[in-house]
Design an enzyme around this catalytic site. Sequence first.
Site, PDB file in Angstrom:
ATOM      1  CE  LYS A   1      19.219  -1.776  26.504  1.00 55.94           C
ATOM      2  NZ  LYS A   1      20.461  -1.850  27.285  1.00 55.94           N
TER       3      LYS A   1
ATOM      4  CB  THR B   1      21.604  -4.498  24.099  1.00 55.12           C
ATOM      5  OG1 THR B   1      22.671  -4.096  24.951  1.00 55.12           O
ATOM      6  CG2 THR B   1      21.607  -5.999  23.952  1.00 55.12           C
TER       7      THR B   1
ATOM      8  CE  LYS C   1      31.595  -1.396  23.808  1.00 59.98           C
ATOM      9  NZ  LYS C   1      30.376  -2.119  23.406  1.00 59.98           N
TER      10      LYS C   1
ATOM     11  CE  LYS D   1      27.873   2.220  21.110  1.00 62.01           C
ATOM     12  NZ  LYS D   1      27.059   1.041  21.003  1.00 62.01           N
ATOM     13  NE  ARG D   2      32.872  -0.015  30.588  1.00 64.49           N
ATOM     14  CZ  ARG D   2      33.155  -0.721  31.680  1.00 64.49           C
ATOM     15  NH1 ARG D   2      32.180  -1.088  32.491  1.00 64.49           N
ATOM     16  NH2 ARG D   2      34.390  -1.037  31.981  1.00 64.49           N
TER      17      ARG D   2
ATOM     18  CG  HIS E   1      27.704 -12.544  26.167  1.00 61.70           C
ATOM     19  ND1 HIS E   1      26.469 -11.961  25.925  1.00 61.70           N
ATOM     20  CD2 HIS E   1      27.477 -13.543  27.023  1.00 61.70           C
ATOM     21  CE1 HIS E   1      25.551 -12.593  26.634  1.00 61.70           C
ATOM     22  NE2 HIS E   1      26.131 -13.565  27.316  1.00 61.70           N
TER      23      HIS E   1
HETATM   24  C1  26V Z   1      34.844 -10.232  30.108  1.00 61.45           C
HETATM   25  C2  26V Z   1      35.672  -9.994  31.149  1.00 61.45           C
HETATM   26  C3  26V Z   1      37.060 -10.381  31.022  1.00 61.45           C
HETATM   27  C4  26V Z   1      37.723 -10.499  32.357  1.00 61.45           C
HETATM   28  C5  26V Z   1      37.482  -9.328  33.207  1.00 61.45           C
HETATM   29  C6  26V Z   1      36.043  -9.137  33.487  1.00 61.45           C
HETATM   30  C7  26V Z   1      35.182  -9.377  32.304  1.00 61.45           C
HETATM   31  C8  26V Z   1      33.881  -9.008  32.373  1.00 61.45           C
HETATM   32  C9  26V Z   1      33.058  -9.244  31.327  1.00 61.45           C
HETATM   33  C10 26V Z   1      33.530  -9.853  30.192  1.00 61.45           C
HETATM   34  C11 26V Z   1      32.598 -10.153  29.109  1.00 61.45           C
HETATM   35  C12 26V Z   1      32.700  -9.235  27.986  1.00 61.45           C
HETATM   36  C13 26V Z   1      31.739  -9.636  26.956  1.00 61.45           C
HETATM   37  C14 26V Z   1      30.645  -8.641  26.760  1.00 61.45           C
HETATM   38  O1  26V Z   1      30.349  -7.810  27.580  1.00 61.45           O
HETATM   39  N1  26V Z   1      30.025  -8.752  25.612  1.00 61.45           N
HETATM   40  C15 26V Z   1      28.940  -7.906  25.221  1.00 61.45           C
HETATM   41  O2  26V Z   1      27.749  -8.652  25.430  1.00 61.45           O
HETATM   42  C16 26V Z   1      26.591  -7.938  25.037  1.00 61.45           C
HETATM   43  C17 26V Z   1      25.407  -8.787  25.391  1.00 61.45           C
HETATM   44  O3  26V Z   1      25.411  -9.955  24.646  1.00 61.45           O
HETATM   45  C18 26V Z   1      26.657  -7.637  23.551  1.00 61.45           C
HETATM   46  O4  26V Z   1      25.527  -6.889  23.176  1.00 61.45           O
HETATM   47  C19 26V Z   1      27.914  -6.834  23.234  1.00 61.45           C
HETATM   48  O5  26V Z   1      28.033  -6.649  21.844  1.00 61.45           O
HETATM   49  C20 26V Z   1      29.111  -7.578  23.752  1.00 61.45           C
HETATM   50  O6  26V Z   1      30.288  -6.788  23.585  1.00 61.45           O
END
Ligand code: 26V
Length: 827
Positions: free
Chosen positions: A657, A653, A551, A545-546, A357
């Site tokens: 929406k 996403t 972003k 969004k975050r 992701h």
């Molecule tokens: C990474 C980490 C790193 C360690 C700390 C905790 C943590 C928690 C989550 C993540 C994953 C980050 C990746 C993410 O959120 N990607 C997003 O995924 C969405 C669904 O596919 C996508 O629409 C977004 O563009 C993408 O940024």
Amino acid sequence: MIWLKDSFKKAYVEKFIEIQGSMPNTGTSWEKYRALVVLIKEKMKISQAAESMNDSSPDQEKQVYYFSLEFLIGKLLSYYLINLGIKDVVQEGLEELGIDLEDLIAEENDAALGNGGLGRLSACYLDSMAFLGIPGQGNGIRYKYGLFQQKIVNGFQVELPDNWLKNEYPWEMRKSDNTVVVKFKGHVRTESIKGKLTFFHEDYEPVLAVPYDIPMLGYGNLNRINNLRLWSAEPIKDDLDWVSFNQGDYSKAVAYRSEVEAISYILYPEDSSHAGRELRLRQEYFFTAAGLSTIIRYFKKKNNSFSGFARKVAIHINDTHPALCVPELMRIFMDEEDLGWDEAWNITVNTISFTNHTILPEALEKWPVEIMKSQCPRIYMIIEEIDRRYREEMHHMHPEKRDLIEHTAIIRDGQIHMAHLAVIGSNSVNGVAELHTKILKTQVLKDFYTIYPYKFNNKTNGVSHRRFLLEANPDLSRLISESIGEDWIRQSESLEKLLPYTSDTAFLEKLADVKYHNKCRLANYINDKMNIQVDPSSIFDIQVKRIHAYKRQLLNILKIMDLYNRWREDPSMDIYPTTFIFGGKVAPGYQYAKSIIKLITTMAQRINTDPALGGKMKVIFLENFNVSLAEMIYPAADISEQISTASQEASGTGNMKFMLNGAITLGTLDGANVEIRRAVGDENIAIFGLKANEVMNYYQWGGYKSWEEYQNFPRLKRVVDQLVDGSLGSSNEFAGIYESLLRDNDQYFVLKDFRSYTDTWQKVNLWYQHKLSWASSCLVNIGKGGVFSSDRAIKEYADDIWHVPYQNEIPGPQEQSGINQIKHAYK
Ligand code: 26V
């Protein structure tokens, strides 16, 4: 229908009396809410039990298990009433009992067990799996505290704990009987028994994993109620005995208890930087091991050999967080089920599939060998062996490519690369939008793409159009159904039937009316919460969004600062009144992004109180953006801001929406925006800025000088200077932002894209003033939005990755068995 309403009322009153021992009118809203949920849950259980009675065939259906550390599910009550087709009846029935359904819906806490896009995606996917009749179960952690609640105090984000279980969560069911023990720490003793190396995990710390199930109910499909299984960590019952027996130390017993409870205590609120914390690894192993034990137990009930495992089970890992599935499944097969390495490995790889992701390097998970070794000693041994065999095999196949082996190995420089483990240990690796998958193949995972080209595929994300359109936007849904019928609810692509209405003035006027209504709803909310009046006939230009540097909320606020400067200089400037709305949370330790919030709220304060503006502009920062608020915001948007630095947003996403609710995207060619543009055509979207390849060329070869952009464009220089010249107050709050733009050469190309962004925004602003042309484009966005439904995405996963069947046809009214069944249950 009368019979149904009356029998519902009777059942509801009986349930209330049974739980509370009194009549509903004496209860609190919470008690009334709980009684309604318990009633619905029981009806679901009856249908689930009936279904499992039918499931006596020895040939078990293939199960999909979706492993994710995050499920951002939001509220369920109102949505499930819609899915059951009984919202109107329940509403009327309750009304006759003097109860307002909306009050009960308001009692439910948002289940916020996720950070943002990734967590919401898993919730949408469970929704679509249930709708499509796929036996798909979610597997995650029952965090005691979900994503923090955000307050804005003096313009800054303040985080409050999200104590969502305070009142109990009536949707969940504790399944104590299915509790398992997960083993941490300790040592592995190796012994040769009858010539076979056998491994004994000794002196381990036992952690009880107790499952709680939440039913996942799809639209009109009561026949298939899936489960989201969330695990809670508890000390073993006799923990005091266990610890004192083993260590003879009371303080250790206390430490043991709190270390165990920490595992499911709180969701990590970071989503873009990997800190490598031990507790996070414990969370990952905990829910992975617990989830796999359920899978194995269920499988063994129905099968007596593992040879068919991969034909009956698909395990999907959502990002690398559950990647320990690979060594844990190996451990179970070898240490507990007595399979040899090769057979275990074949089954493991054929069972597991993986979605990536993000390409942000700082988010890629790597665990220090020392941490893995001490927390999960047996798992570490298996990872070492996977790595050794991988290197050996590669060396055999490509003896000349030593670099390739080093770049793709799992263990390197004392770290375990989780993405490498996930790619090597799975049969499918997918990105989440076409552009993202291309970047994975050509940049981030390019070496793996040369080794395993057949594993790579794209699955563009999708969103639940039933939650984000049908539920969130009832007025628009009604207008759509009145014009083209209700097929679109089950077959999102049917929204295309709206396209002929793009030249129907009467229809477009109705569409504009619906939007206006939704904007009034949001305006009222803003007034209630913030005591600020916004004009619902102004343009609602929204970015929710975050908050993250890539972003580029910064680009948006610099645009607003520029507009404000120009308006003050020339009050007769012809710009249509606009309300700029922001929302989103920042990871608590991410100071830079926190200063962006402060910049937005500082400008909001200034602009909203400037009488000379005559209300032409307002800036709103909505606090605590969550699923429920999102459902109010998307339907009220005119402009959807999707302005990430090209190449950085894997998919997005929110963009989908907004689109489904008839907003026009103002965005870069990033993530799924690329596909949105292709779907709607250039004339129905506003694209600006650098392209992904241009950005990546700069990253690779250099050549960008943010200073030059700053020097060569006076309007831009002015806003950047305002960050530090005292215009925004005397503190040096925004010096960090200023430095990131000039001293650090503007990593996200904010200055580079400023001119094309502000020019494009201005065109959009003019375009809005041509009401019919605007409404017609909004309608194209809705009509073409169907492809971005999570139903489409899940069908692709089912066809290409999981190889499971699904129900694809639109049942006629008499075949809508789910709804008939619940009606029957109420009789
Ligand atoms: C990474 C980490 C790193 C360690 C700390 C905790 C943590 C928690 C989550 C993540 C994953 C980050 C990746 C993410 O959120 N990607 C997003 O995924 C969405 C669904 O596919 C996508 O629409 C977004 O563009 C993408 O940024």
